[in-house]
Design a protein around this motif. Structure first.
Motif, PDB file in Angstrom:
ATOM      1  N   ASP A   1      60.050  41.137  42.121  1.00 16.07           N
ATOM      2  CA  ASP A   1      60.238  42.299  42.984  1.00 16.07           C
ATOM      3  C   ASP A   1      58.987  42.624  43.792  1.00 16.07           C
ATOM      4  OD1 ASP A   1      62.797  42.584  42.197  1.00 16.07           O
ATOM      5  OD2 ASP A   1      62.461  44.263  40.825  1.00 16.07           O
ATOM      6  N   TYR A   2      57.800  42.466  43.150  1.00 17.82           N
ATOM      7  CA  TYR A   2      56.605  42.877  43.875  1.00 17.82           C
ATOM      8  C   TYR A   2      56.297  41.953  45.047  1.00 17.82           C
ATOM      9  CZ  TYR A   2      54.577  39.570  40.556  1.00 17.82           C
ATOM     10  OH  TYR A   2      54.332  38.471  39.800  1.00 17.82           O
TER      11      TYR A   2
ATOM     12  N   ARG B   1      58.708  40.780  47.012  1.00 17.59           N
ATOM     13  CA  ARG B   1      59.548  41.334  48.073  1.00 17.59           C
ATOM     14  C   ARG B   1      58.909  42.593  48.643  1.00 17.59           C
ATOM     15  NH1 ARG B   1      65.267  43.497  46.476  1.00 17.59           N
ATOM     16  NH2 ARG B   1      64.003  45.362  46.243  1.00 17.59           N
ATOM     17  N   THR B   2      58.382  43.436  47.747  1.00 21.22           N
ATOM     18  CA  THR B   2      57.716  44.652  48.211  1.00 21.22           C
ATOM     19  C   THR B   2      56.523  44.315  49.109  1.00 21.22           C
ATOM     20  OG1 THR B   2      58.379  45.745  46.184  1.00 21.22           O
ATOM     21  CG2 THR B   2      56.635  46.798  47.437  1.00 21.22           C
ATOM     22  N   ALA B   3      55.776  43.277  48.706  1.00 22.72           N
ATOM     23  CA  ALA B   3      54.623  42.870  49.512  1.00 22.72           C
ATOM     24  C   ALA B   3      55.073  42.445  50.907  1.00 22.72           C
ATOM     25  CB  ALA B   3      53.878  41.741  48.816  1.00 22.72           C
ATOM     26  N   THR B   4      56.184  41.723  50.981  1.00 21.75           N
ATOM     27  CA  THR B   4      56.703  41.318  52.279  1.00 21.75           C
ATOM     28  C   THR B   4      57.110  42.546  53.089  1.00 21.75           C
ATOM     29  OG1 THR B   4      57.576  39.394  51.130  1.00 21.75           O
ATOM     30  CG2 THR B   4      58.283  39.697  53.394  1.00 21.75           C
ATOM     31  N   ALA B   5      57.707  43.522  52.385  1.00 18.32           N
ATOM     32  CA  ALA B   5      58.157  44.729  53.088  1.00 18.32           C
ATOM     33  C   ALA B   5      56.991  45.543  53.637  1.00 18.32           C
ATOM     34  CB  ALA B   5      58.988  45.607  52.147  1.00 18.32           C
ATOM     35  N   LYS B   6      55.779  45.324  53.084  1.00 15.01           N
ATOM     36  CA  LYS B   6      54.605  46.034  53.598  1.00 15.01           C
ATOM     37  C   LYS B   6      54.207  45.539  54.974  1.00 15.01           C
ATOM     38  CE  LYS B   6      52.305  46.514  49.106  1.00 15.01           C
ATOM     39  NZ  LYS B   6      51.194  45.933  48.310  1.00 15.01           N
TER      40      LYS B   6
ATOM     41  N   VAL C   1      47.835  36.206  47.910  1.00 15.89           N
ATOM     42  CA  VAL C   1      47.481  37.361  47.089  1.00 15.89           C
ATOM     43  C   VAL C   1      48.469  37.582  45.955  1.00 15.89           C
ATOM     44  CG1 VAL C   1      47.072  39.843  47.121  1.00 15.89           C
ATOM     45  CG2 VAL C   1      46.348  38.445  49.055  1.00 15.89           C
ATOM     46  N   HIS C   2      49.770  37.444  46.248  1.00 21.20           N
ATOM     47  CA  HIS C   2      50.747  37.883  45.262  1.00 21.20           C
ATOM     48  C   HIS C   2      51.406  36.752  44.493  1.00 21.20           C
ATOM     49  CE1 HIS C   2      50.490  42.122  46.241  1.00 21.20           C
ATOM     50  NE2 HIS C   2      50.368  41.758  47.497  1.00 21.20           N
TER      51      HIS C   2
ATOM     52  N   ASN D   1      49.169  35.284  40.421  1.00 18.71           N
ATOM     53  CA  ASN D   1      50.054  35.500  39.286  1.00 18.71           C
ATOM     54  C   ASN D   1      50.531  34.190  38.675  1.00 18.71           C
ATOM     55  OD1 ASN D   1      50.097  37.881  41.104  1.00 18.71           O
ATOM     56  ND2 ASN D   1      51.365  38.720  39.475  1.00 18.71           N
TER      57      ASN D   1
END
Lengths: 309, 573
Positions: free
Chosen positions: A205-206, A208-213, A223-224, A228
């Motif tokens: 999920d994070y 996808r959130t990073a892309t949404a930023k 980075v993401h 990880n």
């Protein structure tokens, strides 16, 4: 953090004692008399044999031998091997060579494994991914001595790109080919591990959130996804450093590298207890320390893991 | 493009929609070919307006929203239709264009605060990269400002912490900060609070409302909760099986739903239903028949005594704090209550209040640190193994997760039969007969027997779990969040089923839940727990009408839609 490191160092004590005892016992129970073997085809001179037995404490019972050996370690006098050279000097000669070899192998497997694994994971199901997967399976499937001889013959002898054997100085250019052979198996594992880990993280999920930023694809990956994904890979690499040091026997044999593996093999054959135990003990310590390093790295990479309080 | 900015200044009259979705269809490529997740979706969001998409899981509401920010999963794509953002069709825009839009024109607040922050980076870093990627100043002060605007106290030092050091509510605030960091003109909020406790949910939504109003941000709110949608949005769009079935101004749609699906949704939304019961009460309407199906009186409870008595129950957990040290954590602190035979008692509280710990102790799965649990006159801590076996037969659990609590390798017959076999009840033929009866009782076709859990829906699975719990003819059933994982319509069905079984079989329920709206529908008595303590207990009506404690009032006010007025009691305040 410091209490954690102290605790881990204290844990090394029982590991060290256990490992030396076990190895000492195994060498002690080897069949055959090493002193008799020293005489080769010649008749055994009992007086000389008795003197040698006394020198190496072979006339003592097992427990006594072991305790004497421990004493020698703590007085920093490891004794001599059968050719009369101090064991400490032998260790100082062979370990740097193998360490160089193992670190070169580690760099090779880490760099190419992570890069190829990352690309394969990001392009899951595409041609590159499929090719790399099949190739890594082939590498894992073929025994290391077959790969070793194959590369030695093609690259070393036929193409002449690298020296097929290693000089006694064991310089870095000498060791390139052996390091590749040594690292090849782990390279395949690192690649597959990175690939799986990347695929798993890509769906997080994070990410996808990073892309949404509004981050670019490159930033998201760097980075993401990459950091990880490296957590399990680092664990494997750290444990592998220890395995590479000890596991270089076959590779060192093929390329005639004057390293730990070669010396250990000869010591086992001639029943030189103290030499075998000394080498193995250093290997065990390296293994423990590299595991400690991994655990510390792990805490640095993943802040959820904290070792004190 | 520049004209639209001027319009925003000028006002509403000549505005064009900020987001317009026209006849949108989204397909997913699967191994079984192309599946259409969304068909003919249509909606309009004006600048500064809040529009909610409501629907159950799988209705395509999230897919539609994700398409608007170009974040469909790899195998999904827009097949037909248009997504116009400020007049520009972005349904098949290049990745480069989408990266330009994301963050500073279209922001997103995702659903699950636990999984949407990268665990290995500090909160501040994750805010900073948002600002940086969109070309805004990204110093520590800027980051702290963004975080404190989202209502995070002490933002400067909080920014240096990692996500796992934050509570769920704080993480969601951080995600809101990220979503609004670059002051986008449209914010997509995908179930932004469904993973949070109800009081935290209210705070977060209030704050989100405040921020978006101040910034003039339009919000596309995705939710499964009609009450929440109606309370927060100007316009509601109802989606069902990939299609928009109805849309319109929120209150209008709620008061006069046209489509049968919307009508069902309005009728069964728990938050609205409890509001309606409350209103009806004030009108003097008999509410019993709304709380439970009418008494058929098949089984009259033989004795009306207290089947369960909880006396001064305490549970202390030892938490490890490194190097052999441990600190005590009191999960349940000196609570006492009793449960009357044939009634439903609900234990309500937020996560961490200790309510599930109570359930586990009543089930004798955890040993209390002190205090007594008296079941039918016998202290359960004194039971020997044989008596405990008999106790287990009389007290059965139903758990929250209908996916996790059924063995995927057992077919349904074996699942329901297992307790009978364990307790050596009947022979093979009579057990099969019993299983068939149980399936009838929970309104599942008998053919279900041969199927496996993965072939059933969530609601069907929970029916199976109920049938399994009923197999031993228990007297008490402990429902630990038994309906929390279900969609509202299914939830309503399961609650009705439970109520019906209670009146037919004289069952006693101990209902553990965080959802007050559900409590209103099913419980006779309520125990409110906060941080391990029992803060209030009383009959459901009393607690709902005149809550004595601030905490209870806060919980009640936090039910979404609590402030709405609905038919037929529209004129009653």
């Amino acid at each position: 953090m410091s209490t954690y490191i102290l605790k881990r160092f204290l844990q090394l004590i029982p590991v060290f004692l256990g490992a030396t005892l076990l190895v000492y016992f195994l060498v002690f129970s080897l069949p055959g008399d090493p002193i008799v073997a020293l005489f080769g085809d010649k008749p055994v001179n009992e007086a000389v044999a008795a003197k040698l037995r006394m020198q190496y404490h072979l006339d003592q019972p097992f427990w006594m031998q072991y305790l004497l050996y421990l004493k020698s370690i703590f007085t920093f006098d490891l004794g001599q091997d059968f050719s009369g050279r101090p064991i400490a000097a032998v260790l100082g000669e062979v370990f740097p060579v193998t360490a160089r070899l193992a670190i070169m192998a580690l760099i090779f497997e880490a760099f190419f494994g992570i890069v190829f694994g990352l690309i394969a994971g990001l392009r899951k199901g595409k041609l590159f991914d499929a090719t790399v997967l099949v190739a890594s399976l082939v590498v894992i499937g073929i025994p290391i001595f077959v790969l070793g001889f194959l590369l030695q013959f093609t690259i070393g002898v036929q193409l002449g790109w690298a020296k097929p054997t290693v000089s006694s100085a064991a310089t870095i250019p000498d060791l390139i080919l052996p390091a590749i052979v040594l690292g090849l198996g782990s390279f395949a594992y690192v690649l597959r591990l990175t690939r799986t880990s990347v695929i798993e993280n890509m769906n997080a999920d994070y990410v996808r959130t990073a892309t949404a930023k509004g981050l670019s694809r490159f930033q998201v990956v760097r980075v993401h996804i990459l950091r990880n994904s490296l957590i399990p890979v680092i664990t494997f690499l750290g444990a592998d450093l220890g395995a590479l040091m000890g596991g270089a026997i076959v590779t060192e044999g093929i390329f005639n590298v004057p390293g730990v593996g070669n010396r250990l093999y000869r010591a086992v054959l001639s029943g030189e207890g103290p030499t075998v135990v000394s080498i193995v003990t250093v290997l065990v310590l390296i293994y423990c320390l590299s595991n400690l390093l991994v655990d510390l790295l792990y805490g640095w990479l993943d802040p959820r893991i904290r070792y004190d309080s | 493009m520049s004209a639209s900015v001027d319009f925003q200044e000028a006002g509403y009259a000549t505005e064009r929609p900020l987001l317009e979705i026209k006849d949108l269809a989204i397909g997913f490529t699967t191994s079984n070919g192309e599946v259409n997740a969304v068909r003919n979706a249509r909606l309009t969001v004006m600048p500064g307006e809040t529009v909610a998409i409501v629907g159950e899981s799988g209705s395509g509401k999230s897919t539609t929203a994700l398409a608007a920010i170009g974040l469909l999963p790899g195998n999904g794509r827009v097949t037909t239709g248009q997504i116009l953002f400020d007049g520009e069709d972005i349904s098949n825009a290049s990745e480069k264009r989408m990266i330009e839009l994301r963050g500073n024109s279209i922001g997103m607040v995702p659903q699950d605060p636990m999984s949407n922050l990268n665990p290995v980076w500090k909160i501040g870093d994750q805010v900073r990269e948002t600002l940086k990627a969109n070309g805004l100043p990204s110093g520590p002060d800027d980051v702290a400002k963004v975080l404190s605007q989202a209502g995070l106290p002490d933002a400067g030092s909080r920014a240096k912490q990692y996500p796992h050091e934050f509570s769920g509510g704080m993480r969601q605030r951080a995600l809101i900060a990220i979503g609004l960091a670059c002051q986008p003109r449209l914010l997509i909020a995908d179930e932004p609070t469904s993973a949070l406790d109800v009081t935290v949910q209210r705070q977060i939504l209030d704050h989100l409302d405040k921020m978006t109003t101040e910034l003039g941000t339009a919000v596309l709110l995705i939710t499964h909760d009609l009450g929440l949608a109606a309370e927060r949005a100007d316009q509601v769009v109802v989606m069902y099986r990939g299609q928009v079935v109805e849309s319109g101004p929120s209150l209008e749609l709620l008061q006069n739903p046209q489509h049968p699906y919307t009508q069902r949704l309005v009728a069964s939304a728990p938050s609205l239903a409890s509001r309606r019961i409350q209103a009806a009460k004030e009108l003097g309407v008999e509410t019993d028949d709304m709380l439970a199906p009418s008494e058929t009186g098949v089984v009259e409870p033989a004795k009306s005594d207290d089947v369960l008595q909880i006396q001064n129950l305490r549970k202390v957990f030892k938490l490890r704090s490194g190097l052999g040290k441990s600190t005590d954590f009191t999960a349940v602190d000196d609570i006492s209550f009793h449960v009357k035979r044939g009634t439903t008692t609900a234990i309500v509280g937020e996560s961490g209040s200790g309510k599930s710990t109570v359930a586990q102790m009543v089930l004798n799965l955890l040993t209390p640190t002190s205090g007594k649990i008296i079941f039918d006159g016998v202290d359960t801590s004194t039971l020997n193994s044989k008596e405990l076996f008999a106790f287990r037969r009389r007290v059965q659990p139903i758990f929250q997760d209908p996916y996790g609590s059924l063995d995927p390798m057992y077919n349904i017959f074996r699942t329901i039969e297992e307790p009978l076999r364990t307790h050596r009840i009947g022979d093979k033929a009579s057990r099969e007969k019993k299983v068939r009866e149980l399936l009838d009782q929970v309104a599942l076709p008998q053919s279900t027997m041969q199927r496996y859990p993965n072939e059933l829906s969530g609601g069907q699975r929970q029916r199976v779990a109920i049938a399994r719990a009923l197999a031993l003819d228990p007297e008490v059933i402990i429902c630990d969040e038994a309906v929390s994982a279900l969609d509202v319509l299914v939830q309503a069905q399961v609650l009705n089923l439970l109520a019906e079984l209670q009146s037919r079989l004289g069952l006693t329920y101990l209902f553990i839940t965080h959802d007050l709206a559900v409590v209103r529908q099913i419980a006779d008595r309520v125990c409110v727990m906060e941080k391990g303590k029992l803060v209030e207990t009383g009959s459901t009506d009393d607690v709902f009408e005149s809550p004595q404690q601030d905490y209870t009032r806060a919980l009640l006010n936090a039910i979404p839609g609590a402030g709405l007025m609905l038919p037929p009691e529209m004129d009653v305040a």
